[in-house]
Design an enzyme around this catalytic site. Structure first.
Site, mmCIF file in Angstrom:
data_model
loop_
_atom_site.group_PDB
_atom_site.id
_atom_site.type_symbol
_atom_site.label_atom_id
_atom_site.label_comp_id
_atom_site.label_asym_id
_atom_site.label_seq_id
_atom_site.Cartn_x
_atom_site.Cartn_y
_atom_site.Cartn_z
ATOM 1 C CG LEU A 9 -2.162 0.658 1.394
ATOM 2 C CD1 LEU A 9 -3.148 0.078 0.398
ATOM 3 C CD2 LEU A 9 -2.703 0.505 2.808
ATOM 4 C CG HIS A 10 3.218 2.697 -2.962
ATOM 5 N ND1 HIS A 10 2.955 1.485 -3.516
ATOM 6 C CD2 HIS A 10 3.577 3.512 -3.981
ATOM 7 C CE1 HIS A 10 3.145 1.545 -4.822
ATOM 8 N NE2 HIS A 10 3.517 2.771 -5.139
#
Ligand code: UD1
Length: 371
Positions: free
Chosen positions: A212-213
């Site tokens: 997740l980024h």
């Protein structure tokens, strides 16, 4: 210098951020193996940590960059401008026959602009992908890079359709397959020898991997909290291992006041370790682009935590499902997977390990006959 060397096709390849390294590696290997090519690698320095950059060079056997521009992190405008400025100097000095850029990061756009303004043609690898979401920085980078590139190397049919609709001449578009999959195929056997799952206390086939980024997910505290809520629920059913990107780590520290999610958090992993982890996962949850493609080739179910994808073939042919960020939808898709109802996928055409060779063939045909 011999006359042969003076006729070599001089390509300057550019990489800047983590997802670029696995795309540039097979191209460099291919050019360096062929007579008649002289390939230089410029690292812009957009990513600079050992875990985000150096470990990829080691894992993928990429030679040290000939130059590192040392640009580092910064606001979009400043980061892009710095690469543009420094790359222009490099190009003025080296005058390559062509510049090769990959992907959709700020370094890709900046290097492209520097080259075309000097009249140096650009090949864009992974051209034509469109999320149709202009709030994504990568979508702007893709659009801008494609409009001025000379060779558009496309991974999937949607890319050809998008570029054609945007008015790109058909003879500039080359559907060549996926260089990221060249790298996956070249390294999967080595990755499988690692004991990463056991080292992390995980049982093969009985864990999920999360990444997740994306700014849209991690730069807004409400969004991030909501996502972590449903992910913690999933973790109670099947362990969720989460290599945390530096951007996300910063968001946890600054936006969530250090309140880390109750998942199995680890530092970012190298290429081989991450591949090892994905290959034996029950499923993968991600907002990354490349991971949607890698899971499709590995045959591992992928739930994409975004509203859209620029890689639709991973949904129509592969194992990818776009679940967005709504907890009920995410839960329902996880239920399907855990009850054995994941949709089996197939591997898209040209994702076969030979994309870099096809790209270098095109460059050879176009540039080999120049005066
Ligand atoms: C960039 C790319 C994105 C890609 C991602 C993969 C753009 C617009 N975005 O996003 O497409 O999916 O890389 O990682 O180019 N940082 C470090 N060490 C590093 C690099 C970054 O600590 O080696 C931290 C810095 O605090 C930085 C933040 O991460 O401010 C974000 O880095 P940046 O390169 O701006 O964008 P990414 O979010 O990594």
């Amino acid at each position: 210098m011999s006359s042969r060397a003076s006729r070599a096709i001089r390509i300057l390849a550019v990489a800047g951020a983590r997802p670029n390294f696995m795309k540039i590696a097979p191209l460099l290997h291919e050019m360096r193996e062929r007579d008649g090519f002289e390939a230089t690698l410029v690292h812009t320095g957009q990513h600079y940590d050992a875990a985000m950059s150096d470990s990829f060079f080691r894992d993928l056997g990429i030679p040290e960059p000939d130059l590192n521009l040392g640009v580092g992190s910064g606001r979009h405008g400043a980061q892009t401008a710095q690469v543009l400025d420094k790359m222009e100097e490099v190009l003025l000095e080296r005058r390559p026959d062509a510049v090769l850029v990959v992907g959709d990061v700020n370094s890709t756009l900046a290097a492209t602009l520097a080259a075309v303004k000097l009249g140096i043609p650009v090949g864009h690898v992974e051209a034509g992908l469109r999320s149709f979401d202009r709030a994504m920085p990568e979508e702007i980078n893709r659009l801008m890079t494609d409009v001025v590139s000379d060779w558009l190397f496309v991974t999937e049919p949607s890319g050809v359709e998008n570029l054609t609709r945007e008015g790109v001449a058909r003879d500039k578009i080359h559907l060549v397959g996926n260089v990221m999959i060249d790298t996956l195929k070249a390294h999967l056997a080595r990755a499988r020898e690692l004991d990463t799952p056991a080292r992390l206390g995980l049982e093969a086939g009985a864990y999920a991997v999360l990444t997740l980024h994306r700014p849209s997910n991690v730069d807004d505290p409400e969004q991030l909290r909501g996502l972590f809520g449903v992910l913690e629920e999933i973790h109670a059913r099947v362990p969720v291992v989460f290599p945390v990107h530096p951007r996300t780590r910063a968001s946890i520290a600054n936006l969530l006041e250090g309140e880390a999610p109750r998942l199995h958090l680890v530092d970012p992993l190298g290429y081989l370790e991450f591949l090892r982890l994905m290959a034996d996962a029950r499923f993968v949850l991600t907002d990354s682009g490349g991971i949607q493609e890698e899971t499709t080739v590995l045959g591992i179910p992928c739930l994409t935590l975004r509203q859209n994808t620029e890689r639709p073939v991973t949904v129509t042919e592969g194992t990818n499902v776009i679940v967005g960020t709504d907890p009920a939808t995410i839960r329902a898709e996880v239920d399907k997977i855990l009850s054995g109802k994941a949709r089996p996928g197939s591997v898209p055409q040209g994702w076969d390990g030979a994309a870099a060779a096809r790209i270098v063939d095109v460059l050879e045909r176009s540039l080999g006959s120049r005066p």
